[in-house]
Design an enzyme around this catalytic site. Structure first.
Site, PDB file in Angstrom:
ATOM      1  CB  ILE A 141      -0.981   0.032   1.199  1.00 22.89           C
ATOM      2  CG1 ILE A 141      -0.248  -0.072   2.538  1.00 22.89           C
ATOM      3  CG2 ILE A 141      -2.020  -1.064   1.082  1.00 22.89           C
ATOM      4  CD1 ILE A 141      -1.182  -0.005   3.746  1.00 22.89           C
ATOM      5  CG  ASP A 142       0.013   4.390  -2.718  1.00 25.74           C
ATOM      6  OD1 ASP A 142       0.677   3.546  -3.341  1.00 25.74           O
ATOM      7  OD2 ASP A 142      -0.949   5.015  -3.210  1.00 25.74           O
ATOM      8  NE  ARG A 143       7.358   8.140   3.238  1.00 24.87           N
ATOM      9  CZ  ARG A 143       8.465   8.874   3.106  1.00 24.87           C
ATOM     10  NH1 ARG A 143       8.925   9.144   1.897  1.00 24.87           N
ATOM     11  NH2 ARG A 143       9.100   9.324   4.165  1.00 24.87           N
ATOM     12  CB  THR A 145      -2.376   4.241   1.908  1.00 26.42           C
ATOM     13  OG1 THR A 145      -2.559   4.963   0.682  1.00 26.42           O
ATOM     14  CG2 THR A 145      -3.655   3.504   2.246  1.00 26.42           C
ATOM     15  CG  HIS A 240      -1.151   6.007  -7.251  1.00 27.81           C
ATOM     16  ND1 HIS A 240      -0.338   7.002  -7.754  1.00 27.81           N
ATOM     17  CD2 HIS A 240      -0.516   5.536  -6.145  1.00 27.81           C
ATOM     18  CE1 HIS A 240       0.735   7.127  -6.983  1.00 27.81           C
ATOM     19  NE2 HIS A 240       0.647   6.249  -6.002  1.00 27.81           N
TER      20      HIS A 240
END
Length: 314
Positions: A141-143, A145, A240
């Site tokens: 998962i994104d940084r 998030t 994304h």
């Protein structure tokens, strides 16, 4: 790091794994950007042929890994990681057994080092669990998030969980705050996404007919002042995906400085939301060993709770 070409035989424990994940385990100190670059340039070969980052390797394959030089700054020693970060990740563990663990990742922590980041969650966990020799990320998962992140402790467990992901057997649900009002009759968003590399070395994702299939299901959970709290269920897991699908519907995510409005986002920082308003709330899967169906909920972090309360309509 490797000073000569390596020819690595793929064993049964790594069968079905993506090539990029395989390389990240063999080149643990290499930045993610370097790994993707050597794949893109064709320096990594599978059975003497070029391969893509998402190529699935099989038992008996031979992977050619080129000589790799890594700057000293990416070497991670236990003493390098601040105690406060070690403690924060330790306290974020929601579940752990001998096969896997689930954590409620805080926003601001990358899942792994690379691209100028010396360490991420997986490097921290390897320090915290030195006896677990095969700790690997099951997904990313994104940084910015927060929320559920699954880690495997064994290669066999990783392989089984990746098979579940490919078979669409994971339950991944998010909470997000979108700017404006989510359009009615737009629960299902089915728009293909393409990841484009930019001249400056960066990249961005956009809707494109020649992109990969991407399907999200949005549901308004609460109307807020100037925004909506929405839950999102993913059928696919593209980079994304939620951010671009929300943007395509005219509702950028709060705190999204990459795709949304930085000026608008500034208004919400005094209210406590200084990051992307996206949280991986639920994660469901079948335990590879016990075969028990598991569903985890990651509690909202204080900043997310605070902004919802501040914008609630009485």
């Amino acid at each position: 790091m490797s000073a000569k070409v390596q020819l690595v035989d793929v064993g049964p424990e790594d069968a079905g794994q993506r090539l990029d994940n395989f390389l990240m385990r063999h080149l643990r100190k290499a930045p993610k950007t370097l790994i993707y670059r050597i794949i893109r340039k064709g320096e990594v070969r599978v059975n003497k042929g070029r391969a893509r980052a998402n190529t699935r390797i099989e038992a008996g394959d031979v992977v050619r890994i080129p000589p790799v030089t890594v700057p000293d700054k990416v070497v991670v020693n236990e003493s390098d990681i601040p105690d406060i970060q070690l403690k924060r990740i330790e306290e974020s563990i929601l579940f752990e057994d001998k096969d896997l663990m689930v954590i409620n990742k805080p926003s601001g922590f990358a899942v792994h080092g690379g691209g100028g980041i010396n360490w991420g969650v997986i490097e921290i966990l390897r320090v915290l669990r030195p006896l677990a020799k095969r700790l690997e990320l099951v997904h990313r998962i994104d940084r910015d998030t927060s929320g559920c992140l699954l880690i495997a402790k064994k290669a066999s467990v990783l392989k089984h969980l990746h098979a579940q992901m490919r078979a669409d057997q994971f339950d991944k649900r998010y909470l997000a705050i979108v700017m404006g009002s989510w359009p009615k009759n737009s629960q299902k968003v089915d728009l293909p996404l393409r990841k484009d590399h930019l001249p400056d070395g960066g990249w961005q994702v956009k809707v494109a007919q020649d992109g990969k299939e991407a399907i999200s299901f949005f549901k308004v959970e609460q109307h807020l002042k100037g925004a909506d709290l929405v839950s999102v269920k993913l059928k696919t897991g593209r980079t994304h995906q939620i951010r671009i699908h929300a943007l395509a519907k005219g509702c950028a995510l709060m705190g999204d400085d990459k795709y949304g409005s930085r000026e608008v986002n500034k208004k919400y920082r005094p209210l406590g939301m200084k990051r992307l308003a996206l949280h991986a709330q639920f994660l469901g899967f079948t335990h590879p060993v016990t075969e028990e169906r598991m569903l985890f909920e990651a509690p909202l972090w204080p900043d997310f709770k605070k902004i919802i309360q501040a914008l609630s309509i009485a």
